[in-house]
Design a protein around this motif. Sequence first.
Motif, mmCIF file in Angstrom:
data_model
loop_
_atom_site.group_PDB
_atom_site.id
_atom_site.type_symbol
_atom_site.label_atom_id
_atom_site.label_comp_id
_atom_site.label_asym_id
_atom_site.label_seq_id
_atom_site.Cartn_x
_atom_site.Cartn_y
_atom_site.Cartn_z
ATOM 1 N N HIS A 109 19.746 15.104 -38.854
ATOM 2 C CA HIS A 109 18.529 14.649 -38.170
ATOM 3 C C HIS A 109 17.352 15.570 -38.504
ATOM 4 N N ILE A 110 17.597 16.857 -38.546
ATOM 5 C CA ILE A 110 16.547 17.828 -38.854
ATOM 6 C C ILE A 110 16.030 17.633 -40.278
ATOM 7 N N THR A 111 16.926 17.268 -41.193
ATOM 8 C CA THR A 111 16.514 16.973 -42.569
ATOM 9 C C THR A 111 15.554 15.795 -42.605
ATOM 10 N N ALA A 112 15.851 14.778 -41.793
ATOM 11 C CA ALA A 112 14.966 13.609 -41.705
ATOM 12 C C ALA A 112 13.606 14.011 -41.141
ATOM 13 N N GLU A 113 13.601 14.893 -40.150
ATOM 14 C CA GLU A 113 12.345 15.398 -39.591
ATOM 15 C C GLU A 113 11.500 16.045 -40.686
ATOM 16 N N LYS A 114 12.144 16.887 -41.460
ATOM 17 C CA LYS A 114 11.434 17.634 -42.509
ATOM 18 C C LYS A 114 10.808 16.687 -43.525
ATOM 19 N N LYS A 115 11.538 15.640 -43.902
ATOM 20 C CA LYS A 115 11.026 14.672 -44.881
ATOM 21 C C LYS A 115 9.806 13.940 -44.331
ATOM 22 N N ALA A 116 9.856 13.588 -43.034
ATOM 23 C CA ALA A 116 8.715 12.913 -42.411
ATOM 24 C C ALA A 116 7.503 13.841 -42.371
ATOM 25 N N MET A 117 7.756 15.133 -42.147
ATOM 26 C CA MET A 117 6.672 16.118 -42.138
ATOM 27 C C MET A 117 6.044 16.205 -43.527
ATOM 28 N N GLY A 123 3.643 8.880 -37.338
ATOM 29 C CA GLY A 123 4.450 8.070 -36.431
ATOM 30 C C GLY A 123 5.932 8.391 -36.519
ATOM 31 N N GLN A 124 6.452 8.441 -37.762
ATOM 32 C CA GLN A 124 7.876 8.733 -37.966
ATOM 33 C C GLN A 124 8.200 10.152 -37.545
ATOM 34 N N ARG A 125 7.287 11.080 -37.849
ATOM 35 C CA ARG A 125 7.476 12.480 -37.469
ATOM 36 C C ARG A 125 7.628 12.607 -35.960
ATOM 37 N N ALA A 168 1.534 22.201 -34.554
ATOM 38 C CA ALA A 168 2.456 22.168 -33.418
ATOM 39 C C ALA A 168 3.725 21.400 -33.774
ATOM 40 N N ALA A 169 3.574 20.330 -34.549
ATOM 41 C CA ALA A 169 4.739 19.543 -34.956
ATOM 42 C C ALA A 169 5.654 20.363 -35.860
ATOM 43 N N GLU A 170 5.066 21.141 -36.753
ATOM 44 C CA GLU A 170 5.863 22.008 -37.633
ATOM 45 C C GLU A 170 6.642 23.021 -36.810
ATOM 46 N N HIS A 171 6.012 23.557 -35.778
ATOM 47 C CA HIS A 171 6.693 24.515 -34.908
ATOM 48 C C HIS A 171 7.856 23.841 -34.183
ATOM 49 N N SER A 172 7.661 22.591 -33.752
ATOM 50 C CA SER A 172 8.734 21.855 -33.074
ATOM 51 C C SER A 172 9.934 21.715 -34.000
ATOM 52 N N HIS A 173 9.664 21.372 -35.237
ATOM 53 C CA HIS A 173 10.741 21.209 -36.219
ATOM 54 C C HIS A 173 11.494 22.530 -36.421
#
Length: 226
Positions: A109-117, A123-125, A168-173
Amino acid sequence: MESSSATSTIAESLTRAIVEHKLLPGTKLGEQKLADHFGVSRTLVRQALFQLSQNRLVTLEPARGAFVSTPSVEEAKQVFAVRLMLETAMTRTFVRQVKPAQIKALKSHITAEKKAMERNDVGQRTELLGDFHVVMAELMGNGVLAQLLGDLISRCALITLMYQSTTAAEHSHEEHEAIVHALANKDEETAVRLMQEHLLHVEEGLTFDRDMPTSDLSMALSSVTN
């Protein structure tokens, strides 16, 4: 254009206009104006607006029409307070019964987050960053908790979409990565502390006093559909 495709196009265009900060909260979304802009019937516009209302991006008011939802700061604070209570207990329980397969799923799931970033897909992020918490509950096999968290996260989704900066989103990831690392090491106290700090950081990372974008519907849509 098929009706389902047209509905999706309208919904996606409005979503982009909202999440890219091109439309003000409270902006009226006139059915006829949207129908003229997209060259479709008001029925298809209505379907798209209903779809967005399910995601809490749009509010439908009887006899008044559709409006971009106006997130409440107080509601956001209450949602985060409840999430803090629930997710502290969830993290403590999770780490006590953690299995390799669960860690593998969270890392995926975290890999998917990174790709969206990397794609800058706002929206996906946002969806993936919120879903991380629901996935934890699902991996525990607790459907009730997953549903409760899903409802809570959907209530603050618009607020996060509109007011969370890329930084902030990068920090969340990154914080999700640290939480998974602590879970994998079965470090209960660290995992719980990181989850608590993470939720507080997300709330603190919301900027409610940013410059407001245009409330002109045609201008906002033109900038995302051209």
